[in-house]
Design a protein around this motif. Structure first.
Motif, PDB file in Angstrom:
ATOM      1  N   UNK A  24       0.963  -1.172  -0.071  1.00  0.00           N
ATOM      2  CA  UNK A  24      -0.092  -0.014   0.052  1.00  0.00           C
ATOM      3  C   UNK A  24       0.874   1.271  -0.038  1.00  0.00           C
ATOM      4  N   UNK A  25       0.437   2.301  -0.559  1.00  0.00           N
ATOM      5  CA  UNK A  25       1.284   3.622  -0.699  1.00  0.00           C
ATOM      6  C   UNK A  25       0.415   4.423   0.341  1.00  0.00           C
ATOM      7  N   UNK A  26       1.232   5.006   1.338  1.00  0.00           N
ATOM      8  CA  UNK A  26       0.472   5.613   2.398  1.00  0.00           C
ATOM      9  C   UNK A  26       1.307   7.079   2.286  1.00  0.00           C
ATOM     10  N   UNK A  27       0.382   7.887   2.831  1.00  0.00           N
ATOM     11  CA  UNK A  27       1.015   9.542   3.125  1.00  0.00           C
ATOM     12  C   UNK A  27       0.983   9.832   4.703  1.00  0.00           C
ATOM     13  N   UNK A  28       1.720  10.397   4.886  1.00  0.00           N
ATOM     14  CA  UNK A  28       1.768  10.859   6.391  1.00  0.00           C
ATOM     15  C   UNK A  28       0.690  12.063   6.590  1.00  0.00           C
ATOM     16  N   UNK A  29       0.165  11.950   7.696  1.00  0.00           N
ATOM     17  CA  UNK A  29      -0.687  13.120   8.042  1.00  0.00           C
ATOM     18  C   UNK A  29      -0.616  13.643   9.447  1.00  0.00           C
ATOM     19  N   UNK A  30       0.099  12.727  10.215  1.00  0.00           N
ATOM     20  CA  UNK A  30       0.324  13.549  11.557  1.00  0.00           C
ATOM     21  C   UNK A  30       1.510  12.610  12.163  1.00  0.00           C
ATOM     22  N   UNK A  31       2.251  13.258  13.317  1.00  0.00           N
ATOM     23  CA  UNK A  31       3.240  12.522  14.039  1.00  0.00           C
ATOM     24  C   UNK A  31       2.829  12.153  15.175  1.00  0.00           C
ATOM     25  N   UNK A  32       2.795  10.809  15.581  1.00  0.00           N
ATOM     26  CA  UNK A  32       2.405  10.364  16.880  1.00  0.00           C
ATOM     27  C   UNK A  32       3.500  10.381  18.090  1.00  0.00           C
ATOM     28  N   UNK A  33       4.668   9.812  17.439  1.00  0.00           N
ATOM     29  CA  UNK A  33       6.084   9.997  18.342  1.00  0.00           C
ATOM     30  C   UNK A  33       7.130   9.999  17.380  1.00  0.00           C
ATOM     31  N   UNK A  34       7.882  11.261  17.869  1.00  0.00           N
ATOM     32  CA  UNK A  34       8.898  11.610  16.977  1.00  0.00           C
ATOM     33  C   UNK A  34       9.943  10.515  17.151  1.00  0.00           C
ATOM     34  N   UNK A  35      11.071  10.449  16.009  1.00  0.00           N
ATOM     35  CA  UNK A  35      12.039   9.211  15.836  1.00  0.00           C
ATOM     36  C   UNK A  35      13.087   9.709  17.045  1.00  0.00           C
ATOM     37  N   UNK A  36      13.706   8.696  17.807  1.00  0.00           N
ATOM     38  CA  UNK A  36      14.736   8.870  18.623  1.00  0.00           C
ATOM     39  C   UNK A  36      15.939   9.500  18.006  1.00  0.00           C
ATOM     40  N   UNK A  37      16.718   9.898  18.342  1.00  0.00           N
ATOM     41  CA  UNK A  37      18.149  10.496  17.789  1.00  0.00           C
ATOM     42  C   UNK A  37      19.271   9.702  18.125  1.00  0.00           C
ATOM     43  N   UNK A  38      20.366   9.716  17.562  1.00  0.00           N
ATOM     44  CA  UNK A  38      21.505   8.663  17.665  1.00  0.00           C
ATOM     45  C   UNK A  38      21.513   7.633  16.672  1.00  0.00           C
ATOM     46  N   UNK A  39      22.422   6.971  17.065  1.00  0.00           N
ATOM     47  CA  UNK A  39      22.627   5.452  16.275  1.00  0.00           C
ATOM     48  C   UNK A  39      21.684   4.198  16.717  1.00  0.00           C
ATOM     49  N   UNK A  40      20.848   3.908  15.724  1.00  0.00           N
ATOM     50  CA  UNK A  40      19.946   2.913  16.152  1.00  0.00           C
ATOM     51  C   UNK A  40      20.692   1.676  16.580  1.00  0.00           C
ATOM     52  N   UNK A  41      21.746   1.324  15.988  1.00  0.00           N
ATOM     53  CA  UNK A  41      22.571   0.160  16.320  1.00  0.00           C
ATOM     54  C   UNK A  41      23.229   0.163  17.628  1.00  0.00           C
ATOM     55  N   UNK A  42      23.518   1.268  18.036  1.00  0.00           N
ATOM     56  CA  UNK A  42      24.164   1.398  19.343  1.00  0.00           C
ATOM     57  C   UNK A  42      23.283   2.479  20.105  1.00  0.00           C
ATOM     58  N   UNK A  43      22.078   2.104  20.671  1.00  0.00           N
ATOM     59  CA  UNK A  43      21.439   3.075  21.477  1.00  0.00           C
ATOM     60  C   UNK A  43      21.856   3.544  22.688  1.00  0.00           C
ATOM     61  N   UNK A  44      21.717   4.788  23.107  1.00  0.00           N
ATOM     62  CA  UNK A  44      21.935   5.537  24.235  1.00  0.00           C
ATOM     63  C   UNK A  44      23.528   5.759  24.387  1.00  0.00           C
ATOM     64  N   UNK A  45      24.174   5.451  23.031  1.00  0.00           N
ATOM     65  CA  UNK A  45      25.687   5.774  23.144  1.00  0.00           C
ATOM     66  C   UNK A  45      25.902   6.966  22.463  1.00  0.00           C
ATOM     67  N   UNK A  46      27.057   7.621  22.963  1.00  0.00           N
ATOM     68  CA  UNK A  46      27.553   8.970  22.209  1.00  0.00           C
ATOM     69  C   UNK A  46      29.105   8.602  21.585  1.00  0.00           C
ATOM     70  N   UNK A  47      29.865   8.143  22.466  1.00  0.00           N
ATOM     71  CA  UNK A  47      31.090   7.910  21.828  1.00  0.00           C
ATOM     72  C   UNK A  47      31.406   6.827  21.111  1.00  0.00           C
ATOM     73  N   UNK A  48      32.308   7.029  20.302  1.00  0.00           N
ATOM     74  CA  UNK A  48      32.807   5.817  19.100  1.00  0.00           C
ATOM     75  C   UNK A  48      31.602   5.613  17.990  1.00  0.00           C
ATOM     76  N   UNK A  49      30.542   6.355  18.209  1.00  0.00           N
ATOM     77  CA  UNK A  49      29.392   6.059  16.969  1.00  0.00           C
ATOM     78  C   UNK A  49      29.097   7.332  16.388  1.00  0.00           C
ATOM     79  N   UNK A  50      28.495   7.108  15.010  1.00  0.00           N
ATOM     80  CA  UNK A  50      28.022   8.242  14.177  1.00  0.00           C
ATOM     81  C   UNK A  50      26.520   8.416  14.893  1.00  0.00           C
ATOM     82  N   UNK A  51      26.442   9.843  15.512  1.00  0.00           N
ATOM     83  CA  UNK A  51      25.364  10.248  16.103  1.00  0.00           C
ATOM     84  C   UNK A  51      24.409  11.004  14.921  1.00  0.00           C
ATOM     85  N   UNK A  52      23.165  10.273  14.783  1.00  0.00           N
ATOM     86  CA  UNK A  52      22.211  10.439  13.770  1.00  0.00           C
ATOM     87  C   UNK A  52      21.354  11.507  14.161  1.00  0.00           C
ATOM     88  N   UNK A  53      20.978  12.559  13.299  1.00  0.00           N
ATOM     89  CA  UNK A  53      19.934  13.510  13.494  1.00  0.00           C
ATOM     90  C   UNK A  53      18.793  13.120  12.833  1.00  0.00           C
TER      91      UNK A  53
END
Length: 126
Positions: A24-53
């Motif tokens: 199905x092709x869907x289109x976004x109409x509202x945000x329920x939960x904003x995405x988390x920031x940071x590296x999804x493969x290393x959650x809650x880490x800042x050192x030695x990872x690429x911290x994604x915006x």
């Protein structure tokens, strides 16, 4: 009719635009939960990872997905900019509840994202 759609770490209210066999092709109409920031493969880490915006999917942004990924929409339907503000506020409050380097870095990313969102939606985000 709206559906709840989870994409990466964000959750959105979406509408179906088209159906193609099992996709199905869907289109976004509202945000329920904003995405988390940071590296999804290393959650809650800042050192030695690429911290994604990580930005929220945009208003009317379209994606293909399977019907099985759409869940019942049980939230109140509200305009996209208002829902984005609510989602940002909820994430910021969660991040401010505990002082860690990950939370501080995430808050810095959200501050920068708000500037982008203000340009995109011509509205102030607190």
């Amino acid at each position: 009719m709206r559906y709840r759609f989870a994409h990466k770490t964000g959750v959105y209210g979406v509408e179906i635009v088209e159906t193609h066999q099992d996709q199905v092709l869907i289109k976004v109409m509202q945000v329920i939960k904003h995405p988390k920031q940071g590296d999804l493969h290393h959650p809650n880490e800042v050192e030695g990872v690429f911290f994604h915006e990580r930005k929220a999917l945009s208003l009317y942004e379209k994606r293909y997905t399977s019907k099985s990924k759409l869940k019942p929409f049980e939230e109140k339907e509200i305009p996209y900019p208002t829902s984005l503000q609510h989602a940002l506020t909820a994430l910021e409050e969660q991040l401010k509840s505990e002082q860690t380097s990950f939370n501080e870095k995430s808050l810095e990313c959200l501050k920068a994202l708000k500037i982008d969102y203000e340009r995109q939606y011509k509205r102030k985000f607190d």
